[in-house]
Design an enzyme around this catalytic site. Sequence first.
Site, PDB file in Angstrom:
ATOM      1  N   GLU A 143     -16.120  -8.428  -4.898  1.00 30.44           N
ATOM      2  CA  GLU A 143     -14.701  -8.069  -4.737  1.00 30.44           C
ATOM      3  C   GLU A 143     -13.829  -9.324  -4.644  1.00 30.44           C
ATOM      4  O   GLU A 143     -12.763  -9.404  -5.237  1.00 30.44           O
ATOM      5  CB  GLU A 143     -14.505  -7.236  -3.461  1.00 30.44           C
ATOM      6  CG  GLU A 143     -14.919  -5.782  -3.573  1.00 30.44           C
ATOM      7  CD  GLU A 143     -13.834  -4.921  -4.207  1.00 30.44           C
ATOM      8  OE1 GLU A 143     -12.826  -5.461  -4.688  1.00 30.44           O
ATOM      9  OE2 GLU A 143     -14.004  -3.687  -4.223  1.00 30.44           O
ATOM     10  N   LYS A 203     -11.676  -7.761   6.251  1.00 30.14           N
ATOM     11  CA  LYS A 203     -11.102  -6.858   7.238  1.00 30.14           C
ATOM     12  C   LYS A 203     -12.009  -5.670   7.451  1.00 30.14           C
ATOM     13  O   LYS A 203     -12.455  -5.114   6.443  1.00 30.14           O
ATOM     14  CB  LYS A 203      -9.740  -6.389   6.703  1.00 30.14           C
ATOM     15  CG  LYS A 203      -9.091  -5.314   7.527  1.00 30.14           C
ATOM     16  CD  LYS A 203      -7.850  -4.823   6.846  1.00 30.14           C
ATOM     17  CE  LYS A 203      -7.322  -3.642   7.635  1.00 30.14           C
ATOM     18  NZ  LYS A 203      -6.257  -2.981   6.943  1.00 30.14           N
ATOM     19  N   ARG A 241      -3.487   3.786  12.316  1.00 34.00           N
ATOM     20  CA  ARG A 241      -3.079   4.995  11.589  1.00 34.00           C
ATOM     21  C   ARG A 241      -2.169   5.862  12.448  1.00 34.00           C
ATOM     22  O   ARG A 241      -1.286   6.536  11.930  1.00 34.00           O
ATOM     23  CB  ARG A 241      -4.308   5.755  11.110  1.00 34.00           C
ATOM     24  CG  ARG A 241      -4.993   4.974  10.003  1.00 34.00           C
ATOM     25  CD  ARG A 241      -6.157   5.712   9.406  1.00 34.00           C
ATOM     26  NE  ARG A 241      -6.872   4.828   8.483  1.00 34.00           N
ATOM     27  CZ  ARG A 241      -8.052   5.094   7.961  1.00 34.00           C
ATOM     28  NH1 ARG A 241      -8.656   6.223   8.249  1.00 34.00           N
ATOM     29  NH2 ARG A 241      -8.619   4.229   7.147  1.00 34.00           N
ATOM     30  N   SER A 251      -6.575  -3.039  14.472  1.00 35.46           N
ATOM     31  CA  SER A 251      -6.062  -2.323  15.641  1.00 35.46           C
ATOM     32  C   SER A 251      -7.158  -1.894  16.617  1.00 35.46           C
ATOM     33  O   SER A 251      -6.996  -2.019  17.831  1.00 35.46           O
ATOM     34  CB  SER A 251      -5.257  -1.119  15.168  1.00 35.46           C
ATOM     35  OG  SER A 251      -6.036  -0.293  14.321  1.00 35.46           O
ATOM     36  N   TYR A 306      -2.740  -8.532  16.510  1.00 35.13           N
ATOM     37  CA  TYR A 306      -1.679  -7.984  17.363  1.00 35.13           C
ATOM     38  C   TYR A 306      -1.512  -8.816  18.632  1.00 35.13           C
ATOM     39  O   TYR A 306      -0.527  -8.695  19.336  1.00 35.13           O
ATOM     40  CB  TYR A 306      -1.997  -6.514  17.710  1.00 35.13           C
ATOM     41  CG  TYR A 306      -2.162  -5.694  16.453  1.00 35.13           C
ATOM     42  CD1 TYR A 306      -1.045  -5.275  15.738  1.00 35.13           C
ATOM     43  CD2 TYR A 306      -3.425  -5.413  15.922  1.00 35.13           C
ATOM     44  CE1 TYR A 306      -1.184  -4.573  14.546  1.00 35.13           C
ATOM     45  CE2 TYR A 306      -3.571  -4.724  14.727  1.00 35.13           C
ATOM     46  CZ  TYR A 306      -2.446  -4.310  14.047  1.00 35.13           C
ATOM     47  OH  TYR A 306      -2.578  -3.649  12.855  1.00 35.13           O
ATOM     48  N   LYS A 350     -12.139  -5.164   2.105  1.00 37.48           N
ATOM     49  CA  LYS A 350     -11.629  -4.280   3.151  1.00 37.48           C
ATOM     50  C   LYS A 350     -12.577  -3.101   3.276  1.00 37.48           C
ATOM     51  O   LYS A 350     -12.780  -2.346   2.322  1.00 37.48           O
ATOM     52  CB  LYS A 350     -10.217  -3.793   2.790  1.00 37.48           C
ATOM     53  CG  LYS A 350      -9.686  -2.766   3.771  1.00 37.48           C
ATOM     54  CD  LYS A 350      -8.240  -2.438   3.517  1.00 37.48           C
ATOM     55  CE  LYS A 350      -7.757  -1.344   4.450  1.00 37.48           C
ATOM     56  NZ  LYS A 350      -6.349  -1.016   4.234  1.00 37.48           N
ATOM     57  N   CYS A 408       0.866  -1.178   0.000  1.00 40.20           N
ATOM     58  CA  CYS A 408       0.000   0.000   0.000  1.00 40.20           C
ATOM     59  C   CYS A 408       0.897   1.219   0.000  1.00 40.20           C
ATOM     60  O   CYS A 408       2.065   1.137   0.382  1.00 40.20           O
ATOM     61  CB  CYS A 408      -0.913   0.007   1.226  1.00 40.20           C
ATOM     62  SG  CYS A 408      -2.263   1.204   1.072  1.00 40.20           S
TER      63      CYS A 408
HETATM   64  C1  PBG Z   1      -2.924   0.215   4.830  1.00 39.38           C
HETATM   65  C2  PBG Z   1      -3.474  -0.580   5.949  1.00 39.38           C
HETATM   66  C3  PBG Z   1      -4.321  -0.173   6.995  1.00 39.38           C
HETATM   67  C4  PBG Z   1      -4.467  -1.267   7.840  1.00 39.38           C
HETATM   68  C5  PBG Z   1      -3.755  -2.312   7.265  1.00 39.38           C
HETATM   69  N1  PBG Z   1      -3.167  -1.866   6.089  1.00 39.38           N
HETATM   70  C6  PBG Z   1      -4.868   1.155   7.331  1.00 39.38           C
HETATM   71  C7  PBG Z   1      -5.925   1.801   6.522  1.00 39.38           C
HETATM   72  O1  PBG Z   1      -6.432   1.257   5.539  1.00 39.38           O
HETATM   73  O2  PBG Z   1      -6.211   2.939   6.856  1.00 39.38           O
HETATM   74  C8  PBG Z   1      -5.240  -1.277   9.109  1.00 39.38           C
HETATM   75  C9  PBG Z   1      -4.840  -2.319  10.092  1.00 39.38           C
HETATM   76  C10 PBG Z   1      -5.349  -2.099  11.458  1.00 39.38           C
HETATM   77  O3  PBG Z   1      -6.141  -1.195  11.777  1.00 39.38           O
HETATM   78  O4  PBG Z   1      -4.917  -2.889  12.319  1.00 39.38           O
HETATM   79  N2  PBG Z   1      -3.830   0.684   3.896  1.00 39.38           N
END
Ligand code: PBG
Length: 325
Positions: free
Chosen positions: A233, A248, A205, A274, A313, A195, A120
């Site tokens: 998707e 996710k 973030r 997270s 985590y 996602k 990403c």
């Molecule tokens: C990158 C990405 C994100 C997460 C994983 N890869 C953040 C987002 O899309 O803003 C989130 C993972 C998490 O919250 O644990 N795009």
Amino acid sequence: MRYPQYRPRRLRRNEPLRRLVQETDLSPRHLVYPLFVVPGNGIRREIPSLPGQFHLSVDKLPDVAREAKSLGILGVILFGIPSRKDPLGSEAYDPDGIIQRAIKELKNSVPDLVVITDVCLCEYTDHGHCGVLKGETVDNDATLELLARTAVSQARAGADVVAPSDMMDGRVGAIRRALDEEGFSDVSILSYAAKYCSAFYGPFREAADSAPKFGDRKSYQMDPPNWREALREVAMDIEEGADIVMVKPAMPYLDVIARVKEEFFYPVAAYQVSGEFAMIKAADRLGWVDGNRAMMECLIAIRRAGADFVLTYAALEVARILGGG
Ligand code: PBG
């Protein structure tokens, strides 16, 4: 199945009986551990928004990787915090970028741990969006080439699996073609296929310094009310060459996990993100829930819904509780 002939409590009488009829299991092999890699040396700094998680410099990775492996965890997923950000996120595909160095270090020190890399641009762009901007919008097709370049550079550094999380249309196909052309046909793609645009990414973030500087991600991440779109998707990503598909976040989308599992004969991953993790930790600190039990219950629920493995985590602490192996 009528009372009193049938008494469900008979099989709940004691632990061995309960274990004997347990339908779903959770073991360390079902867990993938996310790591945040930062520039510098000798750094192991706790991330305030993710209690018990650390920003690690490249030299500190092998210790954690060895510990994960000794607990029976099979893989890690890497997120990089670059030393500089620019509009095109160029450190994402720099052969000497933070992630590329992290991959090499891990492959040298713990060769049989599966190294998954997030593909990403949001951690690498100064505007914090997951792709290239054209005015105030994210330009889908211009982004594909940079994502493909990122995946190839990660594969070249030794990544086993690349995991695009950007949600651009067509990125799995673009990455598969690029990998094949460059001689990396053995590298797998774990696609963040469904996602959602979620409030639960907040702590990440902060940890990855990747919040968009303006606007939000609604024009590329999925709208939470939709599940049929998630199946489209997933179908699209499989068609384009995804080897594993991911849903996710996990807990708020258990129905989506279950449907993806039922509809497609592909491995399904789920990301306990997270915010899901941080909420449990916060409630535990306040004494409102037993954090360990709540964590186990959430992870087994994600497995029960149909996830073959879970990115979490809590991987290390849970593997310790499970006793490793
Ligand atoms: C990158 C990405 C994100 C997460 C994983 N890869 C953040 C987002 O899309 O803003 C989130 C993972 C998490 O919250 O644990 N795009």
